[in-house]
Structure formats: C-alpha cells, structure tokens
Design an enzyme around this catalytic site. Sequence first.
Site, short mmCIF file in Angstrom:
data_model
loop_
_atom_site.label_atom_id
_atom_site.label_comp_id
_atom_site.label_asym_id
_atom_site.label_seq_id
_atom_site.Cartn_x
_atom_site.Cartn_y
_atom_site.Cartn_z
N SER A 244 0.74 -1.00 0.06
CA SER A 244 0.06 -0.10 0.12
C SER A 244 0.81 1.09 -0.04
O SER A 244 2.01 1.14 0.01
CB SER A 244 -0.86 0.07 1.26
OG SER A 244 -0.05 0.03 2.53
N LYS A 245 0.24 2.37 0.04
CA LYS A 245 0.89 3.58 -0.02
C LYS A 245 2.08 4.01 1.02
O LYS A 245 3.01 4.50 0.85
CB LYS A 245 0.03 4.73 -0.33
CG LYS A 245 -0.65 5.15 -1.51
CD LYS A 245 -1.19 6.35 -1.58
CE LYS A 245 -1.62 6.65 -3.06
NZ LYS A 245 -2.78 5.96 -3.60
N ARG A 246 1.65 3.22 2.09
CA ARG A 246 2.64 3.41 3.26
C ARG A 246 3.93 2.82 3.14
O ARG A 246 4.99 3.08 3.52
CB ARG A 246 1.71 2.91 4.54
CG ARG A 246 1.59 1.75 4.69
CD ARG A 246 0.83 1.39 6.13
NE ARG A 246 0.40 -0.04 5.77
CZ ARG A 246 1.09 -1.29 6.43
NH1 ARG A 246 2.45 -0.77 6.81
NH2 ARG A 246 0.58 -2.40 6.43
N HIS A 247 3.94 1.93 2.12
CA HIS A 247 5.25 1.15 1.88
C HIS A 247 6.23 1.87 0.98
O HIS A 247 7.40 1.54 0.68
CB HIS A 247 5.16 -0.24 1.12
CG HIS A 247 4.59 -1.37 2.21
ND1 HIS A 247 3.26 -1.74 2.08
CD2 HIS A 247 4.99 -1.75 3.32
CE1 HIS A 247 2.75 -2.49 3.17
NE2 HIS A 247 3.74 -2.41 3.76
N GLY A 248 5.55 3.17 0.58
CA GLY A 248 6.40 3.91 -0.33
C GLY A 248 6.21 3.95 -1.87
O GLY A 248 5.33 3.67 -2.11
#
Length: 464
Positions: A244-248
Amino acid sequence: MGHAPHSDIVTRFAPSPTGYLHIGGARTALFNWAFARHYGGQFLIRIEDTDRARSTQAAVDAIFDGLNWLGLTSDAPALFQHEHLDRHMAVAHELRANGHAYVCTCSSEDIEAMREKARAEGRPPRYDGRCREAGHEDLPGQSVIRFKSPQTGSTVIHDIVQGDVSVDHEQLDDLILVRSDGTPTYMLSVVVDDHDMGITHVIRGDDHLTNAFRQTQLYQAMDWALPVFAHIPLIHGSDGAKLSKRHGALGADAYRDMGILPEAMRNYLARLGWSHGDDEIFSTEQLVDWFSLEAIGRSPARLDLDKLMHINAQHLRQCDNQTVLSYIIDRRPDAEPHSQALLRGMDSLKERAQTLNELVDGIDFIISPTPIAIDDKAKKLMTEERMGYLAELLPDLEALTDWTRPSCEACLQQFMERRSIKLGQIGPALRAVLTGTPNSPSLYDILLILGQKETLARIRVHVN
C-alpha cells in the site's frame, strides 16, 4: 504441462488507467512479456477503460510512460476496451439467444431484500435467480442482462501457478453482463476481448482468481477455447502486509526518478516471485532465456528496497559507459560539454554510486566552472602548511609531459619523499581545491578525470 506451439502464444497486459503503472502491474507486464518472448510469441497491451469517469488521458499516458521506460512495448497497437463495446453487447445478445443469459427486471430494492433474507437464513447474500425463466423483454434503463450460471456441479481451473482450483456452482449467483444503462460489465468485456485478441495465456495477479471461474463459464457458454491461466501471488511490503501507499514508491515512475536503471528494475521485478536457481543478478536476455511460468512461487513476494539498490548498483557497474553517459546527460544536460572528462572518470564514478542520482550528484566537481566553489568542510582542510606544500608541488605537475596515472603517482610520491611528508599533509588540500568537497573519488582518479590543464588551473587559483 505441455506448451502450445511456440509462435502461437499470445499474452496480454490489461491495466485499468488509474494514474500510474503500479509496481505490481509492472511485474505482471514483465512476466507476460518475458513468457511471450521466451516462446517467440506476441505480447499485447489492452487498456481496460470502460469506466469512462475514472479513465483520463493523463492516466493512460502514465501507464505507457512506465511501460516504455521498462522496455515492455506491445507487438501490435494497444487496444482500448471502450472502443469495442458494440462487440461486447453483441456477445451478450448471442448469450441470450442461445439460452445462457436472460433479462432481469429486479430493482435494487428487490436485490437488497433478497440479500437480507439470505443473511437471516445464514446463506451467502446474493441474487436468487427469480427472473431466470421469466422470459422478460428488455426495459431500457430498468433491466439488466444476467448470465445463467450453472447451478449444480463445479468449475475447475487448471492454473499453472496455483494448481487445480475449483468452486462449487452454488457459491456463484447469476452475474450481470449488461447494466441497466446498457453498458457491458468488466467480466463480459474481458472475456470477449481476450477471445478476439487470440490470448492463449492469461497471466495476472491472484486477486483475479475468483474472476477466472466466472470467465471460464462464459468461455464455455460461447463454446470458445479456454486460455491457460496463471495467477501470480501479489507483492507484499517488507512487513508482509499487502502493498500500500505507506510502503513507499508504488509507481514505476518513482523508481525511474530514484535513478534506477530499467534493466535493473526488470531484474528486480523478475525476482519478485520468480526464480532461476540462486541467480540474483542477470540480464534481460537471460531472463527471457530462462523464464517459465512453472518457476513462479505460490507465496507472496516481499518488496525489499535494499535489495533493489544492490541489484541496481551491480547493473550500473556492468552498464556500458557510453550508455551511462547518455543517462547522465538526460538528467543534467549541462554535463554534455564535459563528456570526455566524464568518460575518463566513469569507472570510478560508477563504483561510488548505487543509483543514477548518486552518480549525477558525484559529477559536480567535473562540470563546475573554475574557480570551483569550495564548501566549508573542504575549506577547513586547506591549512597554511598544506597550501604551502601545494604551491611547491605545482611546478612538478606543470613539468609533466605525459599525464597518466603512473606518472601522476610517481610525481606526487617523489615530491613527498623529497619533502619527507605523508599524503595526509598535502592530499586533503589538493582534493579540496580540485573538487570543492572533502569526499570524492581517489586523488589520482580526479587528476585523470580533470586532465592536466584543468587541474593546474584549479590549483593556481589558490596558490598564486
């Protein structure tokens, strides 16, 4: 399992235009491309843009931009799904005519009531099939066309990656093929397009596995040859959670902007779920030569940016210097007049960088005009004693007739022996006046990269 005759293989990558080429989509495209290349078949691209509200030209451009950067180009002009809606509708009416589809006039309230009843009775909430045999005619704007899903038995998919997977037909309700606004659904459009494009192998993320059961039934209802399915486990973050976006960085463009080489990205993406023995670093030619669907693992791959950086550094070192120079000039057009100096220093520059961005950051001292700007840390290295020695060294460097590494080394060694000093008593000041920073390639590399004329000019600014 046996493969189709080589040249008959056709694969496809079929993204929805959502804004950029997702890293998972990039890997799916790569696997389809590599499989087609391995067998001398065709790799095609289809943009699934039937949702016109969400599909923008900018999003389509971003996908092609990412694919072009990765070198994954279609062997025929890309197909846009929305241009074939008439064909999809024709197949829906054919399914009605041959008894595999029917008109349903149930309202959304009716459907919700059915679902509530099913939930109350502990059954899966779904459409109950009440219009199956009613023989309704189309009511524009009020009716849909549904597929008559088989009600007994099961559908089995022989998946190359997942093995044999099946679903009991009582788990599946009657799928909507055409919405009340007269547009075909994704499920119908995909099957018609894959058939019409001659797709032999559907290679995609395993989040589509449940779709494959529905799609198999549609193929069978139309009496069309089934493609071979290969559903790939999704990519997870380094923490094991779904990406997801939080993984960069999720888009291919972000990796390009980070200074990753396309060939390194292909190498890295291939290793996310596929392997060839213990091979970690390989060329795209080797990937094509070795690729098989059977070698794709069943467990999710984990995104590991450290590993990507390591692979990129290896590819950067192996990359032809002229090619790296063209990458540098793309990023820093002002570097072009210094091409010869950059080529002289390329081997040592490549050794010190993991990415193209790091490489470009390291060329400032080469392309900066003389006198070069000197940072505060470097200024502290220019002590009076060191600068005195540098002034004494200057005539020796001016007298050199062949500016090679051995002659520069010998010149400096003889000077230090004559003055009974060590490299630490002159080297830091020499590095500072030549590069403007305390950190840079080895002194002798710097002398060779800059050449005699530029080296002498930079020293003279500070000692004369």
